[in-house]
Design a protein around this motif. Structure first.
Motif, PDB file in Angstrom:
ATOM      1  N   VAL A 117       1.208  49.721   1.085  1.00  6.27           N
ATOM      2  CA  VAL A 117      -0.128  49.639   0.904  1.00  6.27           C
ATOM      3  C   VAL A 117      -0.893  48.317   0.111  1.00  6.27           C
ATOM      4  O   VAL A 117      -1.626  47.592  -0.027  1.00  6.27           O
ATOM      5  CB  VAL A 117      -1.116  51.099   1.122  1.00  6.27           C
ATOM      6  N   CYS A 118       0.319  48.416  -1.325  1.00  5.57           N
ATOM      7  CA  CYS A 118      -0.393  47.937  -1.716  1.00  5.57           C
ATOM      8  C   CYS A 118      -0.409  46.257  -1.683  1.00  5.57           C
ATOM      9  O   CYS A 118      -0.882  45.357  -2.371  1.00  5.57           O
ATOM     10  CB  CYS A 118      -0.031  48.235  -3.243  1.00  5.57           C
ATOM     11  N   VAL A 119       1.193  45.821  -0.729  1.00  2.64           N
ATOM     12  CA  VAL A 119       1.666  44.745  -0.645  1.00  2.64           C
ATOM     13  C   VAL A 119       0.159  43.658   0.138  1.00  2.64           C
ATOM     14  O   VAL A 119      -0.048  43.137   0.699  1.00  2.64           O
ATOM     15  CB  VAL A 119       3.153  44.806   0.098  1.00  2.64           C
ATOM     16  N   ALA A 120      -0.195  44.798   1.130  1.00  7.28           N
ATOM     17  CA  ALA A 120      -0.978  44.738   2.236  1.00  7.28           C
ATOM     18  C   ALA A 120      -2.526  44.088   1.316  1.00  7.28           C
ATOM     19  O   ALA A 120      -3.364  42.704   1.748  1.00  7.28           O
ATOM     20  CB  ALA A 120      -1.599  45.258   2.881  1.00  7.28           C
ATOM     21  N   LEU A 121      -2.743  44.595   0.116  1.00  6.22           N
ATOM     22  CA  LEU A 121      -4.060  44.388  -0.029  1.00  6.22           C
ATOM     23  C   LEU A 121      -4.380  43.867  -1.455  1.00  6.22           C
ATOM     24  O   LEU A 121      -5.470  42.316  -1.714  1.00  6.22           O
ATOM     25  CB  LEU A 121      -4.484  45.840  -1.056  1.00  6.22           C
TER      26      LEU A 121
END
Length: 140
Positions: A117-121
């Motif tokens: 999720v942090c990579v996507a954000l």
């Protein structure tokens, strides 16, 4: 994990006090994101070494951070982080905290999900940061 979260909290407190006391400076707007990058990238690189996360996910984060830092240096005025940048940083801190916490194997999947999720954000916030703030006018 406690040391990491204390560092993240003091970074947030510094920004909060700067805004509250009207002590925002161009130097602070430049240095704060650099400190955020060090706070995030140091543990992520360690997690790669420990085999906890794939390197390519961290390289995506590193690439975005370098691209935005380079872009910001070339701007006439230094702008602060937008809401997407703040969400990115919070998601990175949550993911890292879950990955380094001694929570046991049952937390491995949620911790990895938080990492992705942090990579996507990180990617989303980078794209939004680089988009022009005003739509381009059509040329006739």
């Amino acid at each position: 994990m406690v040391i990491f979260l204390v560092c993240a909290l003091t970074d947030w407190l510094d920004g909060y006090l700067a805004r509250k006391l009207n002590q925002i400076t161009d130097l602070g707007k430049f240095l704060d994101p650099l400190v955020d990058k060090l706070l995030v990238l140091a543990p992520l690189l360690s997690l790669i070494e420990l085999g906890q996360i794939p390197a390519w996910g961290v390289f995506v984060i590193l690439g975005r951070e370098l691209a935005i830092a380079g872009w910001r240096v070339n701007q006439a005025t230094i702008s602060g982080a937008n809401i997407w940048g703040k969400l990115k940083t919070v998601s990175q801190i949550i993911a890292i905290a879950l990955l380094i916490a001694p929570l046991g194997e049952s937390w491995r999947v949620p911790a990895l999900a938080a990492f992705w999720v942090c990579v996507a954000l990180t990617v989303i916030s980078g794209v939004i940061y680089l988009l022009p703030s005003e739509p381009l006018k059509s040329q006739s």
